[in-house]
Design an enzyme around this catalytic site. Structure first.
Site, PDB file in Angstrom:
ATOM      1  N   ARG A 117       1.009  -1.251   0.205  1.00 38.39           N
ATOM      2  CA  ARG A 117      -0.157  -0.104   0.016  1.00 38.39           C
ATOM      3  C   ARG A 117       0.823   0.970  -0.010  1.00 38.39           C
ATOM      4  NH1 ARG A 117      -5.216   1.236   3.536  1.00 38.39           N
ATOM      5  NH2 ARG A 117      -6.162  -0.273   1.849  1.00 38.39           N
ATOM      6  N   HIS A 144      -7.612   0.577  -6.381  1.00 34.97           N
ATOM      7  CA  HIS A 144      -7.630   0.075  -5.274  1.00 34.97           C
ATOM      8  C   HIS A 144      -8.212  -1.373  -5.641  1.00 34.97           C
ATOM      9  CE1 HIS A 144      -7.836  -0.902  -1.166  1.00 34.97           C
ATOM     10  NE2 HIS A 144      -8.793  -0.299  -0.587  1.00 34.97           N
ATOM     11  N   GLN A 147      -9.972  -3.945  -3.259  1.00 37.82           N
ATOM     12  CA  GLN A 147     -11.322  -3.429  -2.854  1.00 37.82           C
ATOM     13  C   GLN A 147     -12.515  -3.779  -3.979  1.00 37.82           C
ATOM     14  OE1 GLN A 147     -12.072  -1.997   0.458  1.00 37.82           O
ATOM     15  NE2 GLN A 147     -14.163  -2.646  -0.349  1.00 37.82           N
ATOM     16  N   ASP A 233     -17.332   7.096  -1.020  1.00 38.82           N
ATOM     17  CA  ASP A 233     -15.904   6.882  -0.198  1.00 38.82           C
ATOM     18  C   ASP A 233     -15.863   8.128   0.374  1.00 38.82           C
ATOM     19  OD1 ASP A 233     -13.547   6.053   0.350  1.00 38.82           O
ATOM     20  OD2 ASP A 233     -12.482   6.211  -1.735  1.00 38.82           O
ATOM     21  N   CYS A 273     -16.287   1.427   0.653  1.00 39.79           N
ATOM     22  CA  CYS A 273     -15.081   0.547   0.991  1.00 39.79           C
ATOM     23  C   CYS A 273     -14.672   0.589   2.288  1.00 39.79           C
ATOM     24  CB  CYS A 273     -13.869   0.727  -0.140  1.00 39.79           C
ATOM     25  SG  CYS A 273     -13.482   2.740   0.151  1.00 39.79           S
ATOM     26  N   ARG A 301     -13.266  -8.855   1.558  1.00 43.78           N
ATOM     27  CA  ARG A 301     -11.805  -8.613   1.028  1.00 43.78           C
ATOM     28  C   ARG A 301     -10.952  -9.988   1.387  1.00 43.78           C
ATOM     29  NH1 ARG A 301      -9.928  -3.550   1.263  1.00 43.78           N
ATOM     30  NH2 ARG A 301      -7.992  -4.501   0.684  1.00 43.78           N
TER      31      ARG A 301
HETATM   32  N1  NVA Z   1     -10.104   6.332  -1.407  1.00 39.49           N
HETATM   33  C1  NVA Z   1      -9.736   6.096  -0.097  1.00 39.49           C
HETATM   34  C2  NVA Z   1      -9.783   4.533   0.190  1.00 39.49           C
HETATM   35  C3  NVA Z   1      -9.653   4.096   1.466  1.00 39.49           C
HETATM   36  C4  NVA Z   1      -9.680   2.692   1.752  1.00 39.49           C
HETATM   37  C5  NVA Z   1      -7.908   6.360   0.269  1.00 39.49           C
HETATM   38  O1  NVA Z   1      -7.448   6.261  -0.802  1.00 39.49           O
HETATM   39  O2  NVA Z   1      -8.041   6.732   1.222  1.00 39.49           O
HETATM   40  N1   CP Z   2     -11.199  -0.619   2.531  1.00 36.05           N
HETATM   41  C1   CP Z   2     -10.031  -0.512   2.813  1.00 36.05           C
HETATM   42  O1   CP Z   2      -9.148  -0.662   2.161  1.00 36.05           O
HETATM   43  O2   CP Z   2      -9.762  -0.323   4.156  1.00 36.05           O
HETATM   44  P1   CP Z   2      -8.404  -0.012   5.022  1.00 36.05           P
HETATM   45  O3   CP Z   2      -7.762   1.266   4.856  1.00 36.05           O
HETATM   46  O4   CP Z   2      -8.784  -0.060   6.545  1.00 36.05           O
HETATM   47  O5   CP Z   2      -7.474  -1.118   4.794  1.00 36.05           O
END
Ligand code: NVA
Ligand code: CP
Length: 317
Positions: A117, A144, A147, A233, A273, A301
């Site tokens: 990540r 992502h 997800q 989101d 998500c 997930r």
């Molecule tokens: N769009 C959000 C998703 C979090 C799971 C982010 O990137 O923070």
């Molecule tokens: N939806 C998602 O990726 O959650 P986290 O940021 O908690 O991993």
């Protein structure tokens, strides 16, 4: 021997498959992974052990915070018989500017699969270029895909098929939105998109996407008309926190509430998500209401990523 040659994986019989974006899978492969997720989930629910990754190790590298991604990958790998190593920027040499390429060279000599990540997609691409093992995108600024794998799987569990359906995205053109567009192209549904001015899709990133895959709407209510799924989101994704207050102003009419849900198909589902902010991007009565499937979505997930790791490590089983 050049440095590049010595970095070549020891086993070169099969090309390494990475999952850096959803479109790294063909439609056939995506459907295979979704079907395997169903089978693997069924085993899990019946307490039937399934350990095809015995003796294998997953390294997870987190450069941003996580709850779901960490727990689902970590639990999933243990359940499949493997082991997990958890790294973050601050507790590894990444936090002291070790090049991502060097981290990839080293970590991928010691483990079987890596999930990252991070921030820019170019960073995970650089990592994968120097990795001797499959690399999975656990979220970047651009995509992502894990997800969306879980989200499509959740939709299929409820509605059997997503082909020809309408999925409405209420929110900015973020990593989730662009991955939904890839899913729409791969699986043959339409993505309705609505965001305030200044937060809309970048035409430069949509070149080559055929007409009919997505439609942009200025009015979020119009975007919800006839939808089979409404999803949203947070208004501010990780890495953009400095824009938080400006975004709160800009997005105030882009809260998924009962008025939006009422415009959708009567049996429309709601997904998010997570993490969610009730009263911002979604009202409490929607996320906690009867059309919401967010808890199953989060659980999925686990099952979807077990199927993904199985595919990347073992191929089609
Ligand atoms: N769009 C959000 C998703 C979090 C799971 C982010 O990137 O923070
Ligand atoms: N939806 C998602 O990726 O959650 P986290 O940021 O908690 O991993």
């Amino acid at each position: 021997m050049t440095l590049q040659q010595s970095d070549t994986p020891l086993t070169t019989s099969k090309p390494i498959r990475h999952f850096l974006q959803l479109a790294d899978l063909s439609r056939d492969e995506l459907e295979h992974v979704l079907e395997r997720a169903r089978i693997i989930k069924d085993k899990f629910k019946r307490y039937e052990p399934y350990r095809p990754l015995d003796d294998m190790t997953l390294a997870m590298v987190f450069e941003k915070a996580s709850t779901r991604t960490r727990v689902s990958f970590e639990a999933g790998m243990y359940q499949m018989g493997g082991a997990v190593i958890h790294l973050t920027t601050s507790d590894s040499q990444l936090g002291r500017s070790e090049p991502i390429e060097d981290t990839a060279r080293v970590v991928s000599r010691m483990v079987d699969i890596i999930m990252i990540r991070t921030f820019e997609q170019t960073r995970i691409e650089a990592f994968s270029k120097y990795s001797r093992v499959p690399v999975i995108n656990g979220l970047t600024n651009e995509y992502h895909p894990c997800q969306i794998l879980a989200d499509v799987f959740t939709f299929l569990e409820h509605r059997q098929s997503i082909q020809g359906k309408v999925v409405t995205w209420i929110g900015d053109a973020n990593n989730m939105a662009y991955t939904w567009i890839q899913a729409a192209q791969l699986l043959g549904f339409t993505l309705h998109f609505s965001a305030p001015k200044g937060y809309q899709l970048d035409p430069g990133r949509l070149q080559g996407i055929p007409a009919g895959v997505y439609r942009s709407f200025d009015d979020p209510i119009a975007a919800c008309e006839g939808a089979h799924l409404i999803t949203t989101d947070v208004w501010t994704s990780m890495g953009y926190e400095a824009e938080n207050e400006v975004r709160k102003q800009a997005f105030q009419h882009w809260c998924v509430d009962q008025r939006m849900m009422a415009c959708a198909s009567p049996d429309a589902l709601f997904m998010h998500c997570l993490p969610a902010h009730r009263g911002e991007e979604v009202s409490a009565d929607v996320i906690d209401g009867p059309q919401s499937v967010v808890w199953e979505e989060a659980e999925n997930r686990l099952h979807a990523q077990k199927a993904l790791m199985e595919f990347l490590l073992l191929g089609k089983v």
